[in-house]
Design a protein around this motif. Structure first.
Motif, PDB file in Angstrom:
ATOM      1  N   ASP A 113      -9.141   1.327   6.163  1.00  0.00           N
ATOM      2  CA  ASP A 113      -8.341   2.531   5.945  1.00  0.00           C
ATOM      3  C   ASP A 113      -7.669   2.957   7.245  1.00  0.00           C
ATOM      4  O   ASP A 113      -6.513   3.390   7.264  1.00  0.00           O
ATOM      5  CB  ASP A 113      -9.211   3.661   5.401  1.00  0.00           C
ATOM      6  CG  ASP A 113      -9.764   3.355   4.013  1.00  0.00           C
ATOM      7  OD1 ASP A 113      -9.184   2.483   3.335  1.00  0.00           O
ATOM      8  OD2 ASP A 113     -10.753   3.971   3.622  1.00  0.00           O
ATOM      9  N   THR A 114      -8.401   2.805   8.354  1.00  0.00           N
ATOM     10  CA  THR A 114      -7.820   3.111   9.668  1.00  0.00           C
ATOM     11  C   THR A 114      -6.704   2.128  10.000  1.00  0.00           C
ATOM     12  O   THR A 114      -5.670   2.521  10.571  1.00  0.00           O
ATOM     13  CB  THR A 114      -8.907   3.056  10.752  1.00  0.00           C
ATOM     14  OG1 THR A 114      -9.932   4.009  10.445  1.00  0.00           O
ATOM     15  CG2 THR A 114      -8.325   3.362  12.125  1.00  0.00           C
ATOM     16  N   ARG A 134      -3.441   3.140   8.426  1.00  0.00           N
ATOM     17  CA  ARG A 134      -2.771   4.206   9.182  1.00  0.00           C
ATOM     18  C   ARG A 134      -2.144   3.665  10.457  1.00  0.00           C
ATOM     19  O   ARG A 134      -1.040   4.069  10.840  1.00  0.00           O
ATOM     20  CB  ARG A 134      -3.767   5.318   9.495  1.00  0.00           C
ATOM     21  CG  ARG A 134      -4.259   6.071   8.259  1.00  0.00           C
ATOM     22  CD  ARG A 134      -4.997   7.338   8.645  1.00  0.00           C
ATOM     23  NE  ARG A 134      -6.251   7.047   9.313  1.00  0.00           N
ATOM     24  CZ  ARG A 134      -7.413   6.868   8.700  1.00  0.00           C
ATOM     25  NH1 ARG A 134      -7.468   6.923   7.367  1.00  0.00           N
ATOM     26  NH2 ARG A 134      -8.509   6.636   9.381  1.00  0.00           N
ATOM     27  N   GLY A 153      -3.514   4.525  -0.133  1.00  0.00           N
ATOM     28  CA  GLY A 153      -4.633   3.835   0.511  1.00  0.00           C
ATOM     29  C   GLY A 153      -5.121   2.607  -0.208  1.00  0.00           C
ATOM     30  O   GLY A 153      -5.816   1.771   0.383  1.00  0.00           O
ATOM     31  N   ASP A 154      -4.807   2.454  -1.503  1.00  0.00           N
ATOM     32  CA  ASP A 154      -5.154   1.218  -2.208  1.00  0.00           C
ATOM     33  C   ASP A 154      -4.382   0.051  -1.593  1.00  0.00           C
ATOM     34  O   ASP A 154      -3.243   0.220  -1.136  1.00  0.00           O
ATOM     35  CB  ASP A 154      -4.797   1.308  -3.692  1.00  0.00           C
ATOM     36  CG  ASP A 154      -5.627   2.321  -4.456  1.00  0.00           C
ATOM     37  OD1 ASP A 154      -6.578   2.865  -3.866  1.00  0.00           O
ATOM     38  OD2 ASP A 154      -5.313   2.561  -5.635  1.00  0.00           O
ATOM     39  N   ALA A 177      -8.800   2.326  -2.186  1.00  0.00           N
ATOM     40  CA  ALA A 177      -9.035   2.979  -0.895  1.00  0.00           C
ATOM     41  C   ALA A 177     -10.490   3.411  -0.795  1.00  0.00           C
ATOM     42  O   ALA A 177     -11.162   3.651  -1.803  1.00  0.00           O
ATOM     43  CB  ALA A 177      -8.116   4.187  -0.747  1.00  0.00           C
ATOM     44  N   GLY A 178     -10.996   3.508   0.416  1.00  0.00           N
ATOM     45  CA  GLY A 178     -12.339   4.016   0.641  1.00  0.00           C
ATOM     46  C   GLY A 178     -13.429   2.976   0.630  1.00  0.00           C
ATOM     47  O   GLY A 178     -14.580   3.296   0.905  1.00  0.00           O
ATOM     48  N   THR A 217       0.852  -1.177   0.000  1.00  0.00           N
ATOM     49  CA  THR A 217       0.000   0.000   0.000  1.00  0.00           C
ATOM     50  C   THR A 217       0.894   1.234   0.000  1.00  0.00           C
ATOM     51  O   THR A 217       1.988   1.227   0.566  1.00  0.00           O
ATOM     52  CB  THR A 217      -0.954   0.026   1.214  1.00  0.00           C
ATOM     53  OG1 THR A 217      -1.869   1.113   1.090  1.00  0.00           O
ATOM     54  CG2 THR A 217      -0.190   0.150   2.525  1.00  0.00           C
ATOM     55  N   THR A 247     -13.870   1.922   5.669  1.00  0.00           N
ATOM     56  CA  THR A 247     -13.186   2.924   6.484  1.00  0.00           C
ATOM     57  C   THR A 247     -12.404   2.289   7.629  1.00  0.00           C
ATOM     58  O   THR A 247     -11.378   2.829   8.061  1.00  0.00           O
ATOM     59  CB  THR A 247     -14.199   3.929   7.046  1.00  0.00           C
ATOM     60  OG1 THR A 247     -15.223   3.224   7.781  1.00  0.00           O
ATOM     61  CG2 THR A 247     -14.856   4.728   5.930  1.00  0.00           C
TER      62      THR A 247
END
Length: 361
Positions: free
Chosen positions: A158-159, A162, A62-63, A151-152, A41, A155
């Protein structure tokens, strides 16, 4: 146990290789590590993934890109950038034949060659599963070479990206376990998206786990392979007729129940044999064989080598050698009522599409 659990269970879910790469344009990495499964990613900047023999795919921040080994591929800032770094088996990185492990080190699980004047270098996060896992091989063999989830889509995941980006640079007690679990969660998320996609081309036997009859039957076989199962006993457990279960199981899974069980038993045995603390006799009992001789006979007939030979090869692979050997499986009578015995019919081989890019939502 379902197939996704099996994919990440056991040795395959431990000791994954996590790395944060910081790179200034132009950059290109040639990956020839022969790892069974890798996740990439981008945290900052975009990258192109170029599987050998396939069109390049753009991966944006994010992908999540899932790559099935052992095929080689290139990751670069542009499809025409020439690789100058080679990543080989054991995650050994070199340039022109010389190791760059020390010269490109930037801190905890971080490396790269970003220029001092580059305020926005590309930042890539990668996780690589280093060990083969017999139970998951059936699923891996049907994955596309490259699977990308934009991504997206979720959620929560996605977290997780990070969080993994933060945790990868920490040097805390037990950190390897934390990183492995975060990586597992991201991989499962990508695979779930693939299974749910109407055009994901997941094999029928994998989708069968959602079936109201075949799904419970599969879980019973997975969870208790040592039980002396028959089609009649399995049908009783799931509340259908023997003939009905045999027909439905074979239609959805692609092989009869007892043939599937035979194949599963040997896959579990192959994983257990990686544990030097278990004798062949102990492994035999755990997977439903009466003694070590019975397991050895079946193992040799189907896989072409003895349990002891398999154990030695697995130990060599984990020490850094490239694993080899053909994948095998089993076949049998669709409605037979005798306990499962393996035969020598080959298991499904890799045949999925080269690249799948999932819809954004």
């Amino acid at each position: 146990m379902d197939t996704l659990t099996g994919l990440l269970d056991g040795p395959k879910a431990r000791g994954a290789f996590l790395l944060r790469s910081v790179l200034s344009t132009p950059w290109a990495l040639r990956i020839e590590d022969r790892a069974p499964l890798s996740l990439i990613t981008m945290l900052d900047g975009a990258a192109w993934i170029l599987p050998d023999g396939a069109e390049p795919v753009l991966v944006r921040p994010g992908d999540l890109a899932l790559l099935r080994g052992p095929q080689a591929y290139t990751v670069a800032d542009h499809p025409r950038s020439e690789p100058d770094i080679l990543i080989g088996p054991g995650q050994i990185c070199s340039r022109d034949g010389a190791s760059v492990a020390t010269s490109m080190a930037l801190g905890v699980r971080t490396w790269g060659d970003a220029r001092p004047d580059d305020e926005r270098p590309s930042v890539m996060l990668s996780g690589t599963y280093l060990a083969e896992h017999e139970i998951g091989r059936r699923l891996l063999g049907h994955l596309p070479t490259l699977l990308v989830r934009p991504a997206g889509v979720d959620t929560t995941e996605d977290t997780l990206v990070r969080l993994l980006a933060t945790e990868v640079t920490r040097a805390e007690p037990g950190q390897e376990v934390v990183l492995d679990r975060l990586l597992d969660l991201l991989v499962v998320g990508v695979l779930r998206s693939w299974l749910a996609a109407p055009d994901g081309e997941a094999p029928g036997w994998l989708r069968a786990q959602a079936d109201e009859v075949v799904g419970p039957a599969l879980r019973l076989l997975h969870d208790d392979p040592a039980r002396p199962w028959t089609v009649a006993a399995l049908a009783t457990e799931v509340g259908v007729s023997r003939a009905g279960l045999a027909r439905r199981f074979t239609a959805l899974v692609g092989e009869p129940p007892m043939a599937y069980l035979a194949n599963w038993r040997l896959a579990v045995a192959a994983d257990l044999l990686r544990d030097p603390g278990l004798t062949v006799a102990a492994v035999a009992r755990r997977v439903g064989y009466g003694d070590a001789f019975a397991l050895s006979t079946a193992f040799k007939r189907v896989r072409g080598l003895t349990p002891q030979e398999h154990r030695r090869l697995a130990a060599s692979a984990e020490a850094g050698a490239v694993p080899g050997g053909a994948e095998t499986g089993a076949a049998g009578d669709a409605a037979g009522d005798t306990p499962a015995e393996p035969s020598s019919t080959a298991a499904p081989s890799a045949g999925g599409p080269t690249t799948v890019v999932l819809a954004a939502g």
